[in-house]
Design a protein around this motif. Sequence first.
Motif, PDB file in Angstrom:
ATOM      1  N   GLU A   6       7.193  -4.528   8.350  1.00 31.15           N
ATOM      2  CA  GLU A   6       6.422  -3.491   8.918  1.00 31.15           C
ATOM      3  C   GLU A   6       5.562  -2.995   7.653  1.00 31.15           C
ATOM      4  N   ALA A   7       6.363  -2.881   6.459  1.00 27.04           N
ATOM      5  CA  ALA A   7       5.480  -1.992   5.501  1.00 27.04           C
ATOM      6  C   ALA A   7       4.427  -3.047   4.975  1.00 27.04           C
ATOM      7  N   VAL A   8       4.451  -4.064   4.993  1.00 24.18           N
ATOM      8  CA  VAL A   8       3.411  -5.099   4.566  1.00 24.18           C
ATOM      9  C   VAL A   8       2.394  -5.092   5.716  1.00 24.18           C
ATOM     10  N   ALA A  10       1.625  -2.451   7.881  1.00 27.71           N
ATOM     11  CA  ALA A  10       1.103  -1.355   7.935  1.00 27.71           C
ATOM     12  C   ALA A  10      -0.185  -1.136   6.671  1.00 27.71           C
ATOM     13  N   GLY A  11       0.209  -1.804   5.649  1.00 27.80           N
ATOM     14  CA  GLY A  11      -0.884  -2.080   4.630  1.00 27.80           C
ATOM     15  C   GLY A  11      -2.088  -2.701   4.867  1.00 27.80           C
ATOM     16  N   THR A  12      -1.781  -3.899   5.773  1.00 24.37           N
ATOM     17  CA  THR A  12      -3.015  -4.435   6.320  1.00 24.37           C
ATOM     18  C   THR A  12      -3.814  -3.507   7.174  1.00 24.37           C
ATOM     19  N   ARG A  13      -3.311  -2.340   7.868  1.00 22.32           N
ATOM     20  CA  ARG A  13      -3.933  -1.486   8.514  1.00 22.32           C
ATOM     21  C   ARG A  13      -4.452  -0.212   8.071  1.00 22.32           C
ATOM     22  N   ALA A 122       5.403  -0.955  -1.946  1.00 23.43           N
ATOM     23  CA  ALA A 122       4.992  -2.180  -2.628  1.00 23.43           C
ATOM     24  C   ALA A 122       4.663  -2.994  -1.628  1.00 23.43           C
ATOM     25  N   GLY A 123       5.367  -3.296  -0.471  1.00 24.83           N
ATOM     26  CA  GLY A 123       4.961  -3.958   0.557  1.00 24.83           C
ATOM     27  C   GLY A 123       3.480  -3.430   1.294  1.00 24.83           C
ATOM     28  N   TYR A 124       3.408  -2.323   1.342  1.00 23.56           N
ATOM     29  CA  TYR A 124       2.140  -1.783   1.840  1.00 23.56           C
ATOM     30  C   TYR A 124       1.106  -2.044   0.792  1.00 23.56           C
ATOM     31  N   GLU A 125       1.206  -1.986  -0.216  1.00 21.93           N
ATOM     32  CA  GLU A 125       0.034  -2.257  -1.333  1.00 21.93           C
ATOM     33  C   GLU A 125      -0.059  -3.849  -1.174  1.00 21.93           C
ATOM     34  N   LEU A 126       0.811  -4.650  -1.070  1.00 19.18           N
ATOM     35  CA  LEU A 126       0.829  -6.188  -0.920  1.00 19.18           C
ATOM     36  C   LEU A 126      -0.186  -6.396   0.303  1.00 19.18           C
TER      37      LEU A 126
END
Length: 136
Positions: A6-8, A10-13, A122-126
Motif C-alpha cells: 500500500e505504501a509503495v 501510494a508513492g506511485t500516486r 521508504a516504500g512511498y519514496e520507492l
Amino acid sequence: MRELVEAVLAGTRDPEVTGVQVREVAALAATVPDVLGADGYLFGTPANFGYMSGALKHFFDTVYYPCLGTVAGRPFGLWVHGSDDTAGAVRSVLKLTGGMGLEQVAAPLELSGAPDAAAREAGYELGGTLAASLMA
C-alpha cells in the motif's frame, strides 16, 4: 507485506506524478503479456529462508525467457521484507532482473520486523521514484 504494498502504491500516486498508470498484479497471476505491456516494474517479496518468495520465483520462472531481450532498459524497484535476513532474497532478485537487462532506479528497500512509519515512508519514496522515472 500488505502495508508495504500500500505504501509503495501510494508513492506511485503522488500528486507530482502525472501520466503514469499503475496496475497491481500478484506474482502468481502475472503473465508474459503483463510484463511486455508494462513500462516499469515494482517487485516486492518476503524473504523466505534467505530467498525470494516461491510466488516471485514462479513469476520469474514463467516470464524470464519469453521476455528476455524485449524488456531490457525498463526501470524497476524492489522491496524485501524479512524477519532478520533479506540479503539472499535481494541478491536473487537482482540477479534475475540484471539478466533481463532491467534498470534499477533506486537501491533495494530491505526491511526487517514490523513496518513502522519510516518503512512506510521508504516504500512511498520507492514507488514515487519508479513512477517519476516513467513520466512522459
